[in-house]
Write a protein that holds these residues in place. Structure first.
Motif, PDB file in Angstrom:
ATOM      1  N   ARG A 109       0.852  -1.204   0.000  1.00  0.00           N
ATOM      2  CA  ARG A 109       0.000   0.000   0.000  1.00  0.00           C
ATOM      3  C   ARG A 109       0.882   1.247   0.000  1.00  0.00           C
ATOM      4  NH1 ARG A 109      -2.918  -2.708   4.303  1.00  0.00           N
ATOM      5  NH2 ARG A 109      -4.648  -3.889   3.413  1.00  0.00           N
ATOM      6  N   VAL A 110       2.000   1.171   0.717  1.00  0.00           N
ATOM      7  CA  VAL A 110       2.943   2.290   0.728  1.00  0.00           C
ATOM      8  C   VAL A 110       3.504   2.489  -0.675  1.00  0.00           C
ATOM      9  CG1 VAL A 110       5.133   3.158   1.644  1.00  0.00           C
ATOM     10  CG2 VAL A 110       3.562   1.912   3.152  1.00  0.00           C
ATOM     11  N   LYS A 111       3.929   1.404  -1.313  1.00  0.00           N
ATOM     12  CA  LYS A 111       4.491   1.499  -2.665  1.00  0.00           C
ATOM     13  C   LYS A 111       3.471   2.040  -3.657  1.00  0.00           C
ATOM     14  CE  LYS A 111       6.744  -1.082  -6.389  1.00  0.00           C
ATOM     15  NZ  LYS A 111       5.838  -0.554  -7.426  1.00  0.00           N
ATOM     16  N   LYS A 112       2.230   1.546  -3.547  1.00  0.00           N
ATOM     17  CA  LYS A 112       1.175   2.001  -4.459  1.00  0.00           C
ATOM     18  C   LYS A 112       0.954   3.505  -4.336  1.00  0.00           C
ATOM     19  CE  LYS A 112      -3.587   0.949  -5.862  1.00  0.00           C
ATOM     20  NZ  LYS A 112      -4.805   0.130  -5.578  1.00  0.00           N
ATOM     21  N   ALA A 113       0.972   4.006  -3.094  1.00  0.00           N
ATOM     22  CA  ALA A 113       0.801   5.448  -2.871  1.00  0.00           C
ATOM     23  C   ALA A 113       1.988   6.223  -3.448  1.00  0.00           C
ATOM     24  CB  ALA A 113       0.652   5.732  -1.377  1.00  0.00           C
ATOM     25  N   LEU A 114       3.202   5.680  -3.296  1.00  0.00           N
ATOM     26  CA  LEU A 114       4.384   6.336  -3.867  1.00  0.00           C
ATOM     27  C   LEU A 114       4.332   6.326  -5.386  1.00  0.00           C
ATOM     28  CD1 LEU A 114       7.235   4.962  -1.557  1.00  0.00           C
ATOM     29  CD2 LEU A 114       6.305   7.280  -1.579  1.00  0.00           C
ATOM     30  N   ASP A 115       3.876   5.218  -5.961  1.00  0.00           N
ATOM     31  CA  ASP A 115       3.742   5.135  -7.421  1.00  0.00           C
ATOM     32  C   ASP A 115       2.790   6.202  -7.957  1.00  0.00           C
ATOM     33  OD1 ASP A 115       5.461   2.982  -7.671  1.00  0.00           O
ATOM     34  OD2 ASP A 115       3.872   1.473  -7.556  1.00  0.00           O
ATOM     35  N   ALA A 116       1.774   6.521  -7.151  1.00  0.00           N
ATOM     36  CA  ALA A 116       0.784   7.527  -7.551  1.00  0.00           C
ATOM     37  C   ALA A 116       1.246   8.951  -7.217  1.00  0.00           C
ATOM     38  CB  ALA A 116      -0.552   7.238  -6.868  1.00  0.00           C
ATOM     39  N   GLY A 117       2.412   9.051  -6.593  1.00  0.00           N
ATOM     40  CA  GLY A 117       2.918  10.372  -6.209  1.00  0.00           C
ATOM     41  C   GLY A 117       2.204  10.966  -5.011  1.00  0.00           C
ATOM     42  N   ASN A 118       1.454  10.143  -4.293  1.00  0.00           N
ATOM     43  CA  ASN A 118       0.694  10.612  -3.132  1.00  0.00           C
ATOM     44  C   ASN A 118       1.520  10.375  -1.866  1.00  0.00           C
ATOM     45  OD1 ASN A 118      -1.178  11.214  -1.124  1.00  0.00           O
ATOM     46  ND2 ASN A 118      -2.891  10.296  -2.241  1.00  0.00           N
ATOM     47  N   PHE A 119       2.410  11.308  -1.560  1.00  0.00           N
ATOM     48  CA  PHE A 119       3.314  11.137  -0.423  1.00  0.00           C
ATOM     49  C   PHE A 119       2.568  11.208   0.908  1.00  0.00           C
ATOM     50  CE2 PHE A 119       6.066  12.568  -3.868  1.00  0.00           C
ATOM     51  CZ  PHE A 119       7.073  11.612  -3.801  1.00  0.00           C
ATOM     52  N   GLU A 120       1.506  11.992   0.948  1.00  0.00           N
ATOM     53  CA  GLU A 120       0.728  12.101   2.186  1.00  0.00           C
ATOM     54  C   GLU A 120       0.107  10.750   2.541  1.00  0.00           C
ATOM     55  OE1 GLU A 120       0.258  14.199   5.362  1.00  0.00           O
ATOM     56  OE2 GLU A 120       1.072  15.140   3.559  1.00  0.00           O
ATOM     57  N   LEU A 121      -0.446  10.080   1.535  1.00  0.00           N
ATOM     58  CA  LEU A 121      -1.044   8.765   1.769  1.00  0.00           C
ATOM     59  C   LEU A 121       0.035   7.738   2.116  1.00  0.00           C
ATOM     60  CD1 LEU A 121      -3.597   7.037   1.760  1.00  0.00           C
ATOM     61  CD2 LEU A 121      -3.231   6.628  -0.692  1.00  0.00           C
ATOM     62  N   ALA A 122       1.182   7.838   1.457  1.00  0.00           N
ATOM     63  CA  ALA A 122       2.290   6.918   1.744  1.00  0.00           C
ATOM     64  C   ALA A 122       2.749   7.078   3.192  1.00  0.00           C
ATOM     65  CB  ALA A 122       3.450   7.177   0.790  1.00  0.00           C
ATOM     66  N   ARG A 123       2.836   8.331   3.654  1.00  0.00           N
ATOM     67  CA  ARG A 123       3.223   8.575   5.059  1.00  0.00           C
ATOM     68  C   ARG A 123       2.189   8.012   6.020  1.00  0.00           C
ATOM     69  NH1 ARG A 123       4.193  13.993   2.830  1.00  0.00           N
ATOM     70  NH2 ARG A 123       6.428  14.179   2.332  1.00  0.00           N
ATOM     71  N   LYS A 124       0.922   8.132   5.646  1.00  0.00           N
ATOM     72  CA  LYS A 124      -0.150   7.594   6.486  1.00  0.00           C
ATOM     73  C   LYS A 124      -0.031   6.075   6.594  1.00  0.00           C
ATOM     74  CE  LYS A 124      -5.198   7.258   6.891  1.00  0.00           C
ATOM     75  NZ  LYS A 124      -6.501   7.605   6.260  1.00  0.00           N
ATOM     76  N   HIS A 125       0.199   5.406   5.454  1.00  0.00           N
ATOM     77  CA  HIS A 125       0.305   3.945   5.452  1.00  0.00           C
ATOM     78  C   HIS A 125       1.531   3.472   6.230  1.00  0.00           C
ATOM     79  CE1 HIS A 125      -3.134   3.144   3.054  1.00  0.00           C
ATOM     80  NE2 HIS A 125      -2.647   3.634   1.915  1.00  0.00           N
ATOM     81  N   VAL A 126       2.652   4.181   6.078  1.00  0.00           N
ATOM     82  CA  VAL A 126       3.871   3.753   6.768  1.00  0.00           C
ATOM     83  C   VAL A 126       3.765   4.009   8.275  1.00  0.00           C
ATOM     84  CG1 VAL A 126       5.318   5.842   6.716  1.00  0.00           C
ATOM     85  CG2 VAL A 126       6.371   3.589   6.422  1.00  0.00           C
ATOM     86  N   SER A 127       2.918   4.959   8.668  1.00  0.00           N
ATOM     87  CA  SER A 127       2.738   5.232  10.102  1.00  0.00           C
ATOM     88  C   SER A 127       2.113   4.046  10.832  1.00  0.00           C
ATOM     89  CB  SER A 127       1.870   6.483  10.305  1.00  0.00           C
ATOM     90  OG  SER A 127       0.517   6.233   9.952  1.00  0.00           O
ATOM     91  N   PHE A 128       1.404   3.183  10.080  1.00  0.00           N
ATOM     92  CA  PHE A 128       0.820   1.981  10.685  1.00  0.00           C
ATOM     93  C   PHE A 128       1.868   0.886  10.890  1.00  0.00           C
ATOM     94  CE2 PHE A 128      -3.064   3.433   8.140  1.00  0.00           C
ATOM     95  CZ  PHE A 128      -3.576   4.154   9.217  1.00  0.00           C
ATOM     96  N   MET A 129       3.049   1.074  10.293  1.00  0.00           N
ATOM     97  CA  MET A 129       4.067   0.027  10.323  1.00  0.00           C
ATOM     98  C   MET A 129       5.229   0.339  11.250  1.00  0.00           C
ATOM     99  SD  MET A 129       4.307  -0.830   6.231  1.00  0.00           S
ATOM    100  CE  MET A 129       5.206  -2.366   6.480  1.00  0.00           C
ATOM    101  N   VAL A 130       5.456   1.616  11.557  1.00  0.00           N
ATOM    102  CA  VAL A 130       6.642   1.988  12.331  1.00  0.00           C
ATOM    103  C   VAL A 130       6.274   2.893  13.501  1.00  0.00           C
ATOM    104  CG1 VAL A 130       8.193   1.771  10.354  1.00  0.00           C
ATOM    105  CG2 VAL A 130       7.125   3.978  10.827  1.00  0.00           C
ATOM    106  N   GLY A 131       7.111   2.875  14.524  1.00  0.00           N
ATOM    107  CA  GLY A 131       6.885   3.730  15.687  1.00  0.00           C
ATOM    108  C   GLY A 131       7.760   4.952  15.652  1.00  0.00           C
ATOM    109  N   THR A 134       6.228  10.329  11.023  1.00  0.00           N
ATOM    110  CA  THR A 134       6.169  10.140   9.570  1.00  0.00           C
ATOM    111  C   THR A 134       5.724  11.400   8.826  1.00  0.00           C
ATOM    112  OG1 THR A 134       3.876   9.332   9.697  1.00  0.00           O
ATOM    113  CG2 THR A 134       5.635   7.685   9.862  1.00  0.00           C
ATOM    114  N   ASP A 135       5.301  12.433   9.535  1.00  0.00           N
ATOM    115  CA  ASP A 135       4.696  13.614   8.909  1.00  0.00           C
ATOM    116  C   ASP A 135       5.596  14.315   7.898  1.00  0.00           C
ATOM    117  OD1 ASP A 135       2.494  13.101  10.418  1.00  0.00           O
ATOM    118  OD2 ASP A 135       2.871  14.659  11.905  1.00  0.00           O
ATOM    119  N   SER A 136       6.900  14.332   8.169  1.00  0.00           N
ATOM    120  CA  SER A 136       7.807  15.070   7.279  1.00  0.00           C
ATOM    121  C   SER A 136       8.775  14.153   6.543  1.00  0.00           C
ATOM    122  CB  SER A 136       8.593  16.117   8.086  1.00  0.00           C
ATOM    123  OG  SER A 136       9.322  15.490   9.122  1.00  0.00           O
TER     124      SER A 136
END
Length: 319
Positions: A109-131, A134-136
């Protein structure tokens, strides 16, 4: 009590079931129930025991023994119901204890968001994976965090529960999942949990010690299968595996970094505070979105190699 050949068959079924079904969001996952149980014990023992470290030890032991007691009762009742029900129950317990497909789905899901150029969504998805914050995060930060999470959780979310399933049966898999959840909830080095979560964190280190080291071999075999640098996976795994603050997570991250020819670690931010983690691997390649996909492929092959190897040993022991 299951025989060695039977437990190998049950584990293989559970692994395939997870690859096909994953963790449906609509289904009440038992691990969420484990988390609720741990929270209840934390509140109870913090009130009853003034010493934080002792309260944390009591919470961990009470959670572990309660969870194991419940699953052993369930296994006993399924055994009384007949062989078929016993196998179904065992498969489901192990299935709920592992998460290879869910881990891959989160990362993709992170990769898909990056492929679409949607960095905000990618940051949101990666926030579910790491402690970490991720905002910046930059694109390379997002990729690095995702690959690190996939590598670490290959052990935490797949290899370790499978190892304890091979060793102690379905109860071993769920027992490990309780230990890992204890560490996830309480093993933080902050004011609230530094003392309370000490025992949970050490217990998790012990439970992951052997699987992480077996995993290094499986990572190298998987790298060979995937056409990646298997020699470098072994070399970096051995060289940099102990640089990480965790005695186990660094091994899988180093093996992944070596196989992909990338560098992991470095600066991260947690609640606005910069933390400089040791650098792992060599920056032979620039971090790219495709490394997320390759990390997922490596994770799935490593898990599969682990299952096949364990099942083969089980068959050998049977004869």
């Amino acid at each position: 009590m299951m025989g060695s050949m039977e437990i190998g068959f049950v584990i293989a079924l559970a692994f395939v079931l997870d690859l096909v079904v994953g963790d449906p969001s609509w289904f009440p996952h038992p691990v969420r129930g484990v988390g609720h149980l741990l929270s209840c014990f934390e509140k109870f023992f913090r009130k009853k025991i003034k010493n934080e470290r002792n309260a944390g030890i009591a919470t961990a032991l009470a959670s572990l023994f309660t969870g194991l007691g419940l699953v052993l009762i369930l296994l006993f009742l399924s055994h009384l119901a007949g062989k078929t029900w016993s196998i179904i129950c065992s498969v489901m317990i192990i299935y709920f204890s592992i998460a290879p497909k869910d881990l891959s789905d989160h990362a993709m899901r992170v990769k898909k968001a990056l492929d679409a150029g949607n960095f905000e969504l990618a940051r949101k998805h990666v926030s579910f994976m790491v402690g970490r914050d991720t905002d910046s995060m930059s694109e390379s930060d997002i990729i690095r965090a995702t690959v690190e999470s996939v590598a670490e959780n290959t052990v935490d979310g797949v290899l370790s529960p499978l190892f304890w399933a091979f060793f102690l049966g379905p109860a071993g898999a769920l027992g490990y999942r309780i230990i890992n959840t204890l560490d996830s909830m309480f093993g933080h080095k902050n004011e609230k949990y530094l003392k309370f979560g000490w025992f949970s964190a050490r217990l998790d280190d012990v439970a992951n010690y052997i699987p992480a080291r077996i995993g290094l071999i499986c990572f190298a075999i998987s790298a060979k299968i995937c056409g990646l640098n298997w020699k470098n996976a072994l070399f970096i795994g051995l060289r940099d595996g102990q640089k990480h603050p965790s005695p186990n997570s660094g091994i899988s991250e180093a093996a992944m970094a070596g196989a992909l020819g990338i560098q992991l670690g470095g600066r991260v931010f947690r609640k606005g505070v910069a933390c400089d983690n040791p650098l792992i691997g060599e920056p032979n390649e620039i971090l790219d979105k495709n490394h997320v996909r390759l990390a997922c492929v490596m994770m799935l092959w490593t898990s599969g190699v682990f299952v096949l190897s364990g099942s083969a040993v089980s068959v050998f022991e049977f004869f």
